[in-house]
Write a protein that holds these residues in place. Sequence first.
Motif, PDB file in Angstrom:
ATOM      1  N   ALA A  45       0.835  -1.204   0.000  1.00  0.00           N
ATOM      2  CA  ALA A  45       0.000   0.000   0.000  1.00  0.00           C
ATOM      3  C   ALA A  45       0.865   1.248   0.000  1.00  0.00           C
ATOM      4  CB  ALA A  45      -0.932  -0.006   1.208  1.00  0.00           C
ATOM      5  N   VAL A  46       1.938   1.230   0.780  1.00  0.00           N
ATOM      6  CA  VAL A  46       2.866   2.366   0.798  1.00  0.00           C
ATOM      7  C   VAL A  46       3.459   2.580  -0.584  1.00  0.00           C
ATOM      8  CG1 VAL A  46       5.039   3.218   1.748  1.00  0.00           C
ATOM      9  CG2 VAL A  46       3.378   2.097   3.242  1.00  0.00           C
ATOM     10  N   ARG A  47       3.853   1.492  -1.235  1.00  0.00           N
ATOM     11  CA  ARG A  47       4.429   1.586  -2.580  1.00  0.00           C
ATOM     12  C   ARG A  47       3.443   2.222  -3.555  1.00  0.00           C
ATOM     13  NH1 ARG A  47       4.229  -3.645  -4.418  1.00  0.00           N
ATOM     14  NH2 ARG A  47       5.875  -4.161  -2.930  1.00  0.00           N
ATOM     15  N   SER A  48       2.185   1.797  -3.509  1.00  0.00           N
ATOM     16  CA  SER A  48       1.181   2.306  -4.438  1.00  0.00           C
ATOM     17  C   SER A  48       0.887   3.783  -4.205  1.00  0.00           C
ATOM     18  CB  SER A  48      -0.113   1.490  -4.305  1.00  0.00           C
ATOM     19  OG  SER A  48       0.099   0.139  -4.646  1.00  0.00           O
ATOM     20  N   PRO A  87      11.036   7.434   9.060  1.00  0.00           N
ATOM     21  CA  PRO A  87      11.416   6.915  10.366  1.00  0.00           C
ATOM     22  C   PRO A  87      12.880   6.504  10.354  1.00  0.00           C
ATOM     23  CG  PRO A  87      10.288   5.209   9.134  1.00  0.00           C
ATOM     24  CD  PRO A  87      10.252   6.447   8.273  1.00  0.00           C
ATOM     25  N   ARG A  88      13.493   6.447  11.532  1.00  0.00           N
ATOM     26  CA  ARG A  88      14.901   6.051  11.588  1.00  0.00           C
ATOM     27  C   ARG A  88      15.075   4.546  11.488  1.00  0.00           C
ATOM     28  NH1 ARG A  88      17.541   7.025  16.189  1.00  0.00           N
ATOM     29  NH2 ARG A  88      15.669   7.410  17.418  1.00  0.00           N
ATOM     30  N   ARG A  89      14.017   3.805  11.694  1.00  0.00           N
ATOM     31  CA  ARG A  89      14.079   2.346  11.569  1.00  0.00           C
ATOM     32  C   ARG A  89      13.602   1.948  10.173  1.00  0.00           C
ATOM     33  NH1 ARG A  89      10.394  -1.873  12.461  1.00  0.00           N
ATOM     34  NH2 ARG A  89      11.355  -3.844  13.076  1.00  0.00           N
ATOM     35  N   ALA A 112       9.242   1.376   5.082  1.00  0.00           N
ATOM     36  CA  ALA A 112      10.241   2.427   4.866  1.00  0.00           C
ATOM     37  C   ALA A 112      11.130   2.100   3.671  1.00  0.00           C
ATOM     38  CB  ALA A 112      11.078   2.621   6.116  1.00  0.00           C
ATOM     39  N   ALA A 113      11.446   0.820   3.483  1.00  0.00           N
ATOM     40  CA  ALA A 113      12.268   0.422   2.334  1.00  0.00           C
ATOM     41  C   ALA A 113      11.550   0.697   1.021  1.00  0.00           C
ATOM     42  CB  ALA A 113      12.629  -1.061   2.442  1.00  0.00           C
ATOM     43  N   GLU A 114      10.224   0.532   1.001  1.00  0.00           N
ATOM     44  CA  GLU A 114       9.452   0.853  -0.202  1.00  0.00           C
ATOM     45  C   GLU A 114       9.550   2.337  -0.525  1.00  0.00           C
ATOM     46  OE1 GLU A 114       8.177  -1.014  -2.310  1.00  0.00           O
ATOM     47  OE2 GLU A 114       7.896  -2.962  -1.355  1.00  0.00           O
ATOM     48  N   VAL A 115       9.525   3.177   0.513  1.00  0.00           N
ATOM     49  CA  VAL A 115       9.660   4.617   0.297  1.00  0.00           C
ATOM     50  C   VAL A 115      11.056   4.944  -0.216  1.00  0.00           C
ATOM     51  CG1 VAL A 115       9.621   6.889   1.391  1.00  0.00           C
ATOM     52  CG2 VAL A 115       7.932   5.161   2.058  1.00  0.00           C
ATOM     53  N   LEU A 116      12.074   4.408   0.441  1.00  0.00           N
ATOM     54  CA  LEU A 116      13.454   4.697   0.048  1.00  0.00           C
ATOM     55  C   LEU A 116      13.712   4.320  -1.403  1.00  0.00           C
ATOM     56  CD1 LEU A 116      15.323   3.469   3.248  1.00  0.00           C
ATOM     57  CD2 LEU A 116      15.130   5.836   2.470  1.00  0.00           C
ATOM     58  N   ALA A 167      22.643   5.846   8.656  1.00  0.00           N
ATOM     59  CA  ALA A 167      23.102   5.963   7.272  1.00  0.00           C
ATOM     60  C   ALA A 167      23.435   4.603   6.676  1.00  0.00           C
ATOM     61  CB  ALA A 167      24.313   6.887   7.204  1.00  0.00           C
ATOM     62  N   SER A 168      24.014   3.710   7.469  1.00  0.00           N
ATOM     63  CA  SER A 168      24.378   2.374   6.973  1.00  0.00           C
ATOM     64  C   SER A 168      23.147   1.618   6.505  1.00  0.00           C
ATOM     65  CB  SER A 168      25.101   1.585   8.062  1.00  0.00           C
ATOM     66  OG  SER A 168      26.318   2.206   8.420  1.00  0.00           O
ATOM     67  N   CYS A 169      22.037   1.739   7.249  1.00  0.00           N
ATOM     68  CA  CYS A 169      20.793   1.062   6.862  1.00  0.00           C
ATOM     69  C   CYS A 169      20.177   1.701   5.622  1.00  0.00           C
ATOM     70  CB  CYS A 169      19.796   1.104   8.020  1.00  0.00           C
ATOM     71  SG  CYS A 169      20.303   0.164   9.474  1.00  0.00           S
ATOM     72  N   VAL A 170      20.145   3.035   5.595  1.00  0.00           N
ATOM     73  CA  VAL A 170      19.507   3.735   4.480  1.00  0.00           C
ATOM     74  C   VAL A 170      20.246   3.477   3.177  1.00  0.00           C
ATOM     75  CG1 VAL A 170      18.972   6.017   3.540  1.00  0.00           C
ATOM     76  CG2 VAL A 170      18.488   5.514   5.941  1.00  0.00           C
TER      77      VAL A 170
END
Length: 367
Positions: free
Chosen positions: A231-234, A251-253, A258-262, A286-289
């Motif tokens: 749903a976030v992706r769409s 979010p920081r996590r 969140a990965a769909e947004v990134l 930063a390492s996660c993002v």
Amino acid sequence: MAGTNASGQLGEATDLRRRPLIVTEDEALLDDLLRLCAAAGSAPEVAHGTLAGSSGWEGAPLVLVGDDCARRLAGVPRRQGVLLIGRDLDDPGIWRRGIEMGAECVLFLPDAETWLVDRIADVTEGVGDQAVTVGVIGGRGGAGASTLACALAVSAARAGQRTMLIDGDPLGGGLDVLLGGESAPGLRWPAFAESQGRVAAGALEESLPELHSLRLLSWDRGSVVAVPAPAVRSVLAAARRRGGAVVVDLPRRVDNAAAEVLAQLDMALLVVPAELRSVAAAHRVASCVRMVLRDLRVVVRGPTGDGLADEEIARLLDLPLAGGLPPESGLLAALESGEPPGTSERGPLARFCADFWARALPGGGVA
């Protein structure tokens, strides 16, 4: 299958000048094509096997022809945007009929349903430049990422850009509070939790609260604190199709949503207070993002507490420096009085945002 369930309000808005034309006498096929058009937010014109009385053949942005009518259309004037729709994958004759009538391509249902919904939605909404999409994330809690996200959106809207601000942090307290719009009418994230496939971009925009000349997708005060990743992706894909600027408070996590947004961002700004402990925390964020997003830049928020210059913090994080944000007197008082961040055009926050958009928006050379 593509569609949306956001309180029944999405997928209903159709520009009558962009109506596709359906030509078929096959009632079952017609039902399927009408369903797919509805999923794309389109109300088509229907010609039941003949073009007599139809004004759509020349003017329609897209023509969907059932294979049952292919032979009788072999002599009509050729045009672009004609799709021949069949069901029998084992019928080799359909390719010859497609060539005879000048079809752009041959599609088979139900296999091509998702692709066809996207194509119908493209012509219904119009295909233009996608929005410059920027995420903002805090290097640690309380870094000021939400404030910067709001200020960026307010600045873009003030500059005349179609702007959407998306609250991607369900535990952040709500961007509607920062913008003074808790009671503004419109849909919030929980209304989109069941969305699947393609969301109509125009209907999404019209369904959201309008504050300070921008559209806001935030969270309500209910118990829902998560929306499924599809749903976030769409929703974000629909926001980007409207063009202009899209700003997402992240979010920081980095979870699935969140990965769909990134994955859909052009760039993200990592807000880091100028202190050593914040740099250490920001390094983990930063390492996660950067596992998902390549273009991550650092914004250093002063004042400097540990004698670290902006350039030194960027070097420690191995990130390009987007700029620095010195302290702004009166910002907290302005927020408490309901004034959105970045409103004071002479303040450092507004100046940073104006400079950022001057470089990031089309014609500026960054995006």
